[in-house]
Design a protein around this motif. Structure first.
Motif, PDB file in Angstrom:
ATOM      1  N   UNK A   1      -2.596  10.198  -2.872  1.00 46.30           N
ATOM      2  CA  UNK A   1      -1.331  10.679  -2.340  1.00 46.30           C
ATOM      3  C   UNK A   1      -0.563   9.604  -1.571  1.00 46.30           C
ATOM      4  N   UNK A   2      -1.291   8.711  -0.884  1.00 48.50           N
ATOM      5  CA  UNK A   2      -0.633   7.660  -0.108  1.00 48.50           C
ATOM      6  C   UNK A   2       0.064   6.655  -1.024  1.00 48.50           C
TER       7      UNK A   2
ATOM      8  N   UNK B   1      -3.203   4.543   5.479  1.00 49.82           N
ATOM      9  CA  UNK B   1      -4.202   5.219   4.660  1.00 49.82           C
ATOM     10  C   UNK B   1      -5.265   4.254   4.126  1.00 49.82           C
ATOM     11  N   UNK B   2      -4.911   2.993   3.994  1.00 47.11           N
ATOM     12  CA  UNK B   2      -5.898   1.997   3.548  1.00 47.11           C
ATOM     13  C   UNK B   2      -6.765   1.506   4.708  1.00 47.11           C
ATOM     14  N   UNK B   3      -6.410   1.938   5.924  1.00 45.92           N
ATOM     15  CA  UNK B   3      -7.201   1.568   7.091  1.00 45.92           C
ATOM     16  C   UNK B   3      -6.960   0.165   7.599  1.00 45.92           C
TER      17      UNK B   3
ATOM     18  N   UNK C   1       5.582   1.431   3.281  1.00 49.50           N
ATOM     19  CA  UNK C   1       4.547   0.427   3.579  1.00 49.50           C
ATOM     20  C   UNK C   1       3.643   0.890   4.718  1.00 49.50           C
ATOM     21  N   UNK C   2       4.238   1.484   5.732  1.00 45.82           N
ATOM     22  CA  UNK C   2       3.462   1.963   6.886  1.00 45.82           C
ATOM     23  C   UNK C   2       2.475   3.047   6.456  1.00 45.82           C
ATOM     24  N   UNK C   3       2.935   3.992   5.640  1.00 44.55           N
ATOM     25  CA  UNK C   3       2.062   5.069   5.164  1.00 44.55           C
ATOM     26  C   UNK C   3       0.887   4.497   4.368  1.00 44.55           C
TER      27      UNK C   3
END
Length: 226
Positions: free
Chosen positions: A69-70, A222-224, A216-218
């Protein structure tokens, strides 16, 4: 999604409507609270409605693609933002020429942009009526405003799908987006009337950059990485 992020997102999404509102302000023969309010209501309402539709569509598929989803949110925001920037940098000569014609009304047998047929003659032989009022009705007519409202809110439809993937509380979110768009659009009408097209492209570019950065922030969160 926090309030600050939602506010930034709402500003980014509203930039298309803001840019069109500037054009409306330039074309309108006179500006008052009513005309600014009409433009704001059209754009604000559709900017709130479209994310709701997108959200309802996205909810049905969320369970199937929750693991990516991210990435979907990032791609949608990046594409929307890039498209806004591309449109802002494209040639605006035709649009500007059309608006200049609206202001000048060069055709023979017309007054401003409105034909003599739109006027009525009083018994004393004086023009009674309402070139300005007729012009405002034409520029802010149902068909014109409906098409513009839909066109400027398509990005918000895609954003609504993203909201579904991010589990955003949709009612407060779309209400906030609608209010922000209403405010920006009403202000855009006034700016267009006073300053012309000076800030139109800048607004679209700013909106595009904001959406890309949010995407980009989202993704990064989500990738940590952050």
């Amino acid at each position: 999604m926090g309030l600050l992020e939602l506010f930034i997102l709402a500003i980014g999404l509203s930039m298309d409507a803001f840019a069109v509102s500037i054009c409306k302000g330039l074309a309108l023969p006179k500006i008052n609270l009513k005309s600014a309010g009409i433009v704001g209501l059209w754009f604000g309402a559709f900017q709130a409605l479209m994310p709701l539709i997108g959200y309802l569509l996205g909810v049905n598929f969320r369970s199937y693609i929750v693991s990516i989803d991210h990435w979907i949110a990032f791609v949608l925001l990046a594409l929307i933002g890039a498209n806004m920037i591309k449109e802002a940098l494209s040639d605006d000569d035709e649009e500007e020429a059309e608006i200049r014609n609206l202001k000048r009304g060069p055709e023979e047998g017309t007054i401003g942009v409105y034909s003599l047929d739109s006027c009525s003659i009083s018994p004393t032989g004086q023009v009674a009526l309402s070139r300005e009022d007729n012009g405002i009705k034409e520029i802010l007519g149902f068909k014109t405003m409906f098409l513009l409202a839909v066109a400027t809110s398509i990005d918000a439809l895609a954003m609504g799908v993203t909201f579904a993937f991010l589990n955003v509380n949709i009612i407060p979110a779309i209400s906030f987006i609608g209010v922000v768009t209403f405010t920006c659009s009403a202000i855009g009408v006034k700016i267009g009337n006073v300053f012309g097209l000076k800030y139109k492209s800048k607004a679209e570019i700013a909106g595009g950059v904001i959406l890309i950065l949010l995407g980009c922030k989202i993704l990064i969160e989500h990738l940590g990485i952050l």
